[in-house]
Scaffold this motif. Structure first.
Motif, short mmCIF file in Angstrom:
data_model
loop_
_atom_site.label_atom_id
_atom_site.label_comp_id
_atom_site.label_asym_id
_atom_site.label_seq_id
_atom_site.Cartn_x
_atom_site.Cartn_y
_atom_site.Cartn_z
N ALA A 94 29.13 29.94 -9.38
CA ALA A 94 27.70 29.68 -9.50
C ALA A 94 26.96 29.57 -8.12
O ALA A 94 25.87 30.06 -8.05
CB ALA A 94 27.58 28.32 -10.09
N THR A 95 27.42 29.11 -7.20
CA THR A 95 27.01 29.00 -5.91
C THR A 95 26.50 30.42 -5.29
O THR A 95 25.45 30.57 -4.86
CB THR A 95 27.86 28.17 -4.97
OG1 THR A 95 28.50 27.01 -5.58
CG2 THR A 95 27.26 27.88 -3.51
N LYS A 96 27.47 31.34 -5.11
CA LYS A 96 27.19 32.69 -4.94
C LYS A 96 26.21 33.46 -5.63
O LYS A 96 25.19 34.24 -5.22
CB LYS A 96 28.53 33.08 -4.66
CG LYS A 96 28.45 34.84 -4.29
CD LYS A 96 27.77 34.73 -2.92
CE LYS A 96 28.91 34.62 -1.80
NZ LYS A 96 28.34 34.72 -0.35
N ALA A 97 26.38 32.94 -7.14
CA ALA A 97 25.55 33.81 -8.15
C ALA A 97 24.01 33.13 -7.75
O ALA A 97 23.22 34.16 -7.70
CB ALA A 97 25.89 33.32 -9.47
N ARG A 98 23.82 32.08 -7.51
CA ARG A 98 22.31 31.51 -7.13
C ARG A 98 22.02 32.06 -5.91
O ARG A 98 20.82 32.52 -5.95
CB ARG A 98 22.53 30.05 -7.01
CG ARG A 98 21.24 29.27 -6.79
CD ARG A 98 19.98 29.78 -7.71
NE ARG A 98 20.08 28.81 -8.89
CZ ARG A 98 19.26 29.60 -10.02
NH1 ARG A 98 18.52 30.29 -9.73
NH2 ARG A 98 19.41 28.58 -11.02
N GLU A 99 22.75 32.08 -5.02
CA GLU A 99 22.38 32.96 -3.83
C GLU A 99 21.71 34.43 -3.92
O GLU A 99 20.86 34.91 -3.29
CB GLU A 99 23.63 32.85 -2.69
CG GLU A 99 23.61 33.27 -1.26
CD GLU A 99 24.65 33.41 -0.65
OE1 GLU A 99 25.39 32.48 -0.84
OE2 GLU A 99 25.20 34.31 0.06
N LEU A 100 22.62 34.96 -4.79
CA LEU A 100 22.05 36.32 -5.21
C LEU A 100 20.90 36.69 -6.05
O LEU A 100 20.32 37.59 -5.91
CB LEU A 100 23.43 37.35 -5.64
CG LEU A 100 24.68 37.23 -4.67
CD1 LEU A 100 25.86 38.19 -5.46
CD2 LEU A 100 24.41 37.96 -3.37
N ILE A 101 20.83 35.65 -6.73
CA ILE A 101 19.62 35.86 -8.10
C ILE A 101 18.49 35.16 -7.43
O ILE A 101 17.48 35.56 -8.09
CB ILE A 101 20.13 35.63 -9.53
CG1 ILE A 101 20.21 33.96 -9.29
CG2 ILE A 101 21.34 36.28 -9.82
CD1 ILE A 101 20.80 33.37 -10.76
N GLY A 102 18.63 34.44 -6.63
CA GLY A 102 17.44 33.52 -5.89
C GLY A 102 17.01 32.53 -6.76
O GLY A 102 17.56 32.26 -7.89
N PRO A 103 16.04 31.83 -6.55
CA PRO A 103 15.75 30.53 -7.13
C PRO A 103 15.01 30.74 -8.40
O PRO A 103 14.75 29.70 -9.32
CB PRO A 103 14.90 29.74 -6.35
CG PRO A 103 14.34 30.90 -5.42
CD PRO A 103 15.28 31.98 -5.23
N ASP A 104 14.41 31.95 -8.87
CA ASP A 104 13.50 31.98 -9.94
C ASP A 104 14.04 32.44 -11.16
O ASP A 104 13.42 32.84 -12.27
CB ASP A 104 12.41 32.88 -9.55
CG ASP A 104 11.43 32.38 -8.64
OD1 ASP A 104 11.37 30.95 -8.50
OD2 ASP A 104 10.79 33.18 -7.82
N LYS A 105 15.49 32.63 -11.13
CA LYS A 105 16.43 32.93 -12.39
C LYS A 105 17.04 31.88 -13.00
O LYS A 105 17.34 30.82 -12.26
CB LYS A 105 17.28 34.31 -11.95
CG LYS A 105 16.50 35.58 -11.49
CD LYS A 105 15.47 36.21 -12.30
CE LYS A 105 14.87 37.46 -11.92
NZ LYS A 105 14.04 38.05 -12.78
N LEU A 106 17.42 31.96 -14.28
CA LEU A 106 18.12 31.29 -14.85
C LEU A 106 19.58 31.20 -14.51
O LEU A 106 20.04 32.46 -14.45
CB LEU A 106 17.98 31.19 -16.37
CG LEU A 106 16.56 30.84 -17.05
CD1 LEU A 106 16.50 31.27 -18.42
CD2 LEU A 106 15.96 29.40 -16.70
N LEU A 107 20.40 30.21 -14.41
CA LEU A 107 21.95 30.46 -14.23
C LEU A 107 22.63 29.30 -15.19
O LEU A 107 22.21 28.29 -14.96
CB LEU A 107 22.14 30.19 -12.74
CG LEU A 107 23.52 30.11 -12.44
CD1 LEU A 107 24.16 31.59 -12.58
CD2 LEU A 107 23.90 29.75 -10.91
N GLY A 108 23.73 29.87 -15.77
CA GLY A 108 24.38 29.06 -16.57
C GLY A 108 25.99 28.98 -16.34
O GLY A 108 26.32 30.29 -15.67
N LEU A 109 26.63 28.04 -16.50
CA LEU A 109 27.76 28.07 -16.07
C LEU A 109 28.82 27.53 -17.22
O LEU A 109 28.55 26.57 -17.96
CB LEU A 109 28.34 27.00 -14.88
CG LEU A 109 29.53 26.70 -14.17
CD1 LEU A 109 30.17 28.06 -13.93
CD2 LEU A 109 29.63 25.58 -13.40
#
Lengths: 213, 213
Positions: A94-109
């Motif tokens: 999730a850490t790396k995914a957030r880095e790649l998609i940026g702050p403005d996208k949704l992220l689920g784990l």
């Protein structure tokens, strides 16, 4: 800006879940009838095919303001500027995914054990998918955690929780009563005679339990 | 800054190409003995496994200044900050891949027909992979184009060309004589009794034909 997140009725689908049918048709029927999130989980298509399907879903869901989240494939999500990504324990962190998609996208784990919950990068994520709630055939690797464990994990979560795995019209109420914000389903909608009607009923169940709470 | 690109001996590999062996060991043996590029082409691992393998390859290849290029999976390449990406006709378009990886990474595109060459986004790419040069078992979908067609396509290419598909110690010279800048191989190195020796011989063959030309 991050899309609003309502986990109430969270449809997960890919070509493997609806043989002979267009996933976009099912997603639209669901979006018209109360689905609040659609996740593309394509385990068979080439990258090109996955991008083409994700693009069609993005276009089709736009009028309904239903966010499209891409399972696992951050490249596909970036290629179509999807609303978010969902990662499991066998995917990118999730850490790396957030880095790649940026702050403005949704992220689920996805989380299914106490250890996975304890080590989750909560700050990177917007929600957790916890399960499998019940036995399921849609995902090979998903042993069900049982409703008691599910409630325990959900109670500890600092993030909104969507239950996943084996959820149907017959048991969706238990998932919300156990503390989840919504239900994620594959076959309860994709395998139903009418995706529209199944979605409508799931939305009613979720709403009625929440109204009681 | 973009890494220097020498296509002379271009090793393509993934876990599926070296059962029972560590791909990193083969890649290092090749890099020590004249391989000029390594491409990770992992068709079996989970995203997590692919990223872990790509990270180990990046670390292992760094001392040799051999760039690591990731096949198809732009997400894996971005996650490990790999030196480049290689896309085929069933993958993300070269145009989109370039947009996602930025100007400082290498980008290769597979081409096997006149039409694919004519429609290739040359401006986005650093090199072309043309093939299959000869019949091969390493890729299911690769019918060989024949040496005459290969030479014709290569002659028209405005970019450096690496030949791929069925190339061995016995025929590598033909590929360079037909105009290629290098040879891409899987089994000629991964399936050899000694990856080091096979790489050394391939490097010698490529160099000797180029020296003649």
């Amino acid at each position: 800006m991050k899309p609003l997140l309502d986990l109430s009725v969270y449809l997960v689908l890919g070509p493997q879940d609806c043989p002979g049918q267009d996933p976009v048709g099912i997603a639209v029927a669901a979006a018209q009838n109360g689905a609040t999130v659609v996740q593309l989980r394509d385990k068979t298509g080439s990258t090109k095919e996955q991008i083409e399907l994700a693009e069609r879903l993005m276009q089709a869901l736009k009028p309904f303001n239903v966010p499209l989240i891409v399972n696992d494939r951050v490249d596909v999500a970036l290629a179509v500027d999807a609303d978010g990504v969902h990662v499991g324990q066998d995917d990118m962190t999730a850490t790396k995914a957030r880095e790649l998609i940026g702050p403005d996208k949704l992220l689920g784990l996805s989380v299914s054990t106490q250890d996975e919950l304890d080590t989750a990068d909560i700050a990177a994520c917007d929600y957790l998918g916890i399960g499998a709630c019940f036995p399921t055939n849609s995902k090979d690797d998903a042993a069900d955690v049982g409703m008691q464990n599910f409630a325990g994990l959900t109670a500890q979560s600092q993030l909104p929780v969507v239950g996943i795995g084996g959820i149907s019209l017959a048991n969706a109420d238990q998932v919300i009563k156990a503390g989840a914000d919504g239900v994620a389903v594959i076959s309860a909608i994709c395998g139903a005679p009418s995706a529209a009607e199944a979605t409508r009923k799931l939305q009613e169940i979720v709403k009625s339990v929440k109204d009681l709470g």
